[in-house]
Design a protein around this motif. Structure first.
Motif, short mmCIF file in Angstrom:
data_model
loop_
_atom_site.label_atom_id
_atom_site.label_comp_id
_atom_site.label_asym_id
_atom_site.label_seq_id
_atom_site.Cartn_x
_atom_site.Cartn_y
_atom_site.Cartn_z
N MET A 153 0.84 -1.11 0.44
CA MET A 153 0.33 -0.02 -0.29
C MET A 153 0.87 1.54 -0.48
N ALA A 154 1.91 1.21 1.03
CA ALA A 154 2.81 1.92 0.89
C ALA A 154 3.66 2.78 -0.18
N LEU A 155 3.95 1.42 -0.95
CA LEU A 155 4.96 2.06 -2.27
C LEU A 155 3.58 3.15 -3.97
N PHE A 156 2.02 1.65 -3.05
CA PHE A 156 0.78 2.07 -4.36
C PHE A 156 0.97 4.13 -4.17
N ALA A 157 0.52 4.22 -2.21
CA ALA A 157 0.45 5.60 -2.91
C ALA A 157 1.32 6.37 -2.94
N THR A 158 2.61 5.79 -3.04
CA THR A 158 3.85 6.83 -3.35
C THR A 158 3.74 6.88 -4.44
N TYR A 159 3.73 6.05 -5.90
CA TYR A 159 3.77 6.29 -7.11
C TYR A 159 2.61 7.00 -7.83
N ALA A 160 1.72 6.23 -6.94
CA ALA A 160 -0.19 7.33 -7.48
C ALA A 160 0.72 8.69 -7.27
N LEU A 209 -3.76 6.87 -14.66
CA LEU A 209 -2.27 6.98 -13.80
C LEU A 209 -2.03 6.10 -12.19
N VAL A 210 -3.14 5.92 -11.80
CA VAL A 210 -3.17 5.05 -11.27
C VAL A 210 -3.50 4.16 -10.68
N ALA A 211 -4.19 2.88 -11.94
CA ALA A 211 -3.82 1.43 -12.16
C ALA A 211 -2.45 1.66 -12.62
N GLN A 212 -1.58 1.95 -13.01
CA GLN A 212 -0.05 1.69 -13.56
C GLN A 212 0.65 2.01 -11.67
N ALA A 213 0.02 2.79 -11.00
CA ALA A 213 0.84 2.85 -9.85
C ALA A 213 -0.11 1.65 -9.07
N ALA A 214 -0.86 1.24 -8.95
CA ALA A 214 -1.01 0.23 -8.34
C ALA A 214 -0.70 -1.37 -8.89
N LEU A 215 -0.41 -1.39 -10.44
CA LEU A 215 0.31 -2.65 -10.83
C LEU A 215 2.22 -2.63 -10.21
N ALA A 235 5.86 -5.78 -6.70
CA ALA A 235 7.14 -5.57 -5.31
C ALA A 235 6.24 -6.66 -4.49
N VAL A 236 4.98 -7.90 -4.47
CA VAL A 236 4.72 -8.73 -3.96
C VAL A 236 5.55 -9.51 -3.92
N ASP A 274 7.61 8.20 -13.24
CA ASP A 274 7.00 9.55 -13.62
C ASP A 274 7.26 10.07 -14.98
N PHE A 275 7.12 8.48 -15.82
CA PHE A 275 7.20 9.53 -17.42
C PHE A 275 5.45 8.88 -17.44
N ASP A 276 4.22 9.47 -17.33
CA ASP A 276 3.01 9.62 -17.18
C ASP A 276 2.74 8.11 -17.73
N PHE A 277 2.03 7.70 -18.62
CA PHE A 277 0.95 6.06 -18.61
C PHE A 277 1.69 5.94 -19.67
N HIS A 278 1.89 3.54 -19.36
CA HIS A 278 2.82 2.86 -20.82
C HIS A 278 2.54 1.51 -20.20
N GLU A 279 1.28 0.47 -21.02
CA GLU A 279 1.00 -0.36 -21.25
C GLU A 279 2.58 -1.26 -20.81
N ILE A 280 3.16 -0.61 -21.20
CA ILE A 280 4.74 -2.00 -19.51
C ILE A 280 3.95 -2.06 -18.51
N CYS A 281 2.97 -1.48 -18.05
CA CYS A 281 3.01 -1.33 -16.60
C CYS A 281 1.78 -2.82 -16.39
N PHE A 282 1.97 -3.53 -17.50
CA PHE A 282 0.93 -4.55 -17.15
C PHE A 282 2.02 -5.42 -17.89
N ALA A 283 3.34 -5.97 -17.99
CA ALA A 283 4.19 -6.68 -17.98
C ALA A 283 5.39 -6.46 -16.86
N VAL A 284 5.39 -6.13 -16.24
CA VAL A 284 5.81 -5.86 -14.73
C VAL A 284 5.45 -7.01 -13.97
N PRO A 285 4.15 -6.84 -12.84
CA PRO A 285 3.81 -7.51 -12.39
C PRO A 285 3.84 -9.46 -12.94
#
Length: 438
Positions: A1-8, A78-84, A89-90, A123-134
């Motif tokens: 949750m801390a990481l999500f809040a920070t990223y978002a 942006l919030v969805a990316q932060a969540a992903l 990290a889990v 920091d760079f807006d949104f990108h589809e790569i946020c789905f790949a990372v998890p």
């Protein structure tokens, strides 16, 4: 949750302060907005009627459509990316804790959550790569836990994230095949089949699928290769990127794990490209490498701790604390450091004035815009890119002219549309809006 809040917080504050750095957020919002309205993913910023599947093959972004239907704003992306990113990290922390113990596993989790690659991506807006990372993180966690089928299943959806990631699927499958070949030969055979499927999917997507959706019948990014491979171009930049990838995040020990193979497809296409934007450490390009390197480190540490060399055993014992400390220290010069500045939480008067200016454009209008106005309008207007409107004459032109690159705004509008007349509706802090005369 801390990481999500920070990223978002970081990404939404940047957006709130008119800090959009490219047209990508607008492009992805137009695609997701179309999916939410059950339409083809037409992205007018790339050209009137341009289907985004003819640019990059990322149908996975359709998963954001339900959330966007409820909250039609770029902040949803942006919030969805932060969540992903935070979710990834889990598995990294859990796998490290399983191999190294809770304390050192947490240290690697901190190093991962604060890693420079993730910070630059947030920091760079949104990108589809946020789905790949998890997906990569969960897949490699299962590799380390020897849950081979789960590892393969987590990796397979990467083929729907972006066209090059079929090669990453192949790399993960080859690691599974290598590790399972003795005790689970049938699993190894399935992994080899998935590796072949990943390579085939990439080739078909590049040669057939994307050209079928592209109005030119081709894949636009072949031009990034230029006249040939550019492996030795910008060698100093590429070496620095490799050093950043391997030293602060793993102390070079990630190279001792077969998992590092999973990073090679991404590094390969980036370094073979003739586009220098891909070579460095900025933007989102290194985000997918972060779970690979940290989990490769977690994989290598247990063997290093049983080394016959005393210095290696000592080095491996202290390395988790060292990489966590390095991540914390580097953060003072990375994007998350902005959150320590009080000014980051204040909304400047100029932002309110610019938003009031853009609010004068009615919903549903056709607008020609550049970076800045575009992402403030894509949720409620049809937005076209400056100079790329085809035969469409927009109702409004909205421009960020803060750098004064346009000397005469109305003359520039006449240059864009000689057969139409535009008058200056309003201007504020370098932003201008012109309205078409009826």
């Amino acid at each position: 949750m801390a990481l999500f809040a920070t990223y978002a917080t970081l990404s939404t504050l940047r957006h709130r302060h008119l800090g959009t750095r490219s047209w990508d957020l607008g492009i992805f919002e137009q695609a997701v907005r179309a999916y939410a309205q059950l339409r083809a993913p037409v992205v007018d910023l790339k050209g009137p009627g341009f289907n985004v599947l003819g640019d990059h093959f990322s149908p996975v972004t359709a998963l954001l459509a339900p959330a966007y239907r409820l909250f039609p704003t770029p902040v949803t992306l942006l919030v969805a990316q932060a969540a992903l990113f935070a979710l990834s990290a889990v598995p990294v922390t859990r796998a490290a804790a399983r191999l190294l113990g809770r304390g050192q596993g947490l240290a690697l989790g901190i190093a991962y959550g604060l890693s420079w690659g993730l910070q630059q991506a947030v920091d760079f807006d949104f990108h589809e790569i946020c789905f790949a990372v998890p997906l990569v993180a969960f897949s490699l966690e299962n590799v380390l836990a020897r849950r081979w089928r789960h590892a393969l299943l987590w990796s397979a959806p990467l083929m729907l994230v972006k066209e090059d990631l079929g090669l990453t699927v192949a790399a993960i499958a080859l690691v599974v095949a290598l590790r399972a070949r003795r005790r689970r030969p049938r699993v190894a055979l399935c992994a080899l089949g998935l590796a072949a499927l990943g390579v085939t999917a990439t080739l078909l997507t590049l040669m057939v699928v994307i050209p079928a959706f592209n109005s030119t019948g081709d894949y636009d990014y072949w031009t990034k290769v230029g006249g040939g491979f550019a492996l030795f171009d910008g060698a100093d930049t590429k070496v620095r990127t490799l050093l950043w990838l391997l030293i602060p995040t793993s102390g070079l020990l990630a190279l001792r794990s077969p998992l590092f193979v999973v990073a090679l497809p991404t590094l390969g296409w980036r370094f073979l490209s003739s586009d220098s934007h891909y070579w460095g450490t900025v933007w989102h390009y290194s985000a997918i490498l972060m779970p690979v390197v940290l989990l490769a480190l977690a994989d290598a540490l247990p063997r290093a701790r049983t080394s016959s060399r005393p210095w290696m055993r000592s080095y491996a014992h202290h390395l988790p604390t060292a990489v966590a400390s390095a991540a914390l220290a580097l953060t003072t010069a990375l994007p998350l450091s902005a959150l320590t500045e009080p000014a980051a939480y204040d909304v400047p008067d100029r932002v309110a004035r610019v938003e009031h200016l853009l609010d004068r454009i009615p919903d549903g209008a056709t607008v020609e815009a550049n970076i800045g106005p575009a992402t403030r309008l894509t949720s409620r207007c049809r937005v076209l890119w400056t100079g790329n409107t085809g035969n469409i004459t927009p109702d409004y032109i909205a421009l960020n002219n803060s750098s004064r690159w346009i000397k005469d705004i109305e003359a520039y509008a006449r240059q864009l549309h000689p057969d139409a007349g535009y008058t200056l509706l309003d201007a504020a802090h370098g932003y201008v809006v012109l309205e078409r005369r009826s």
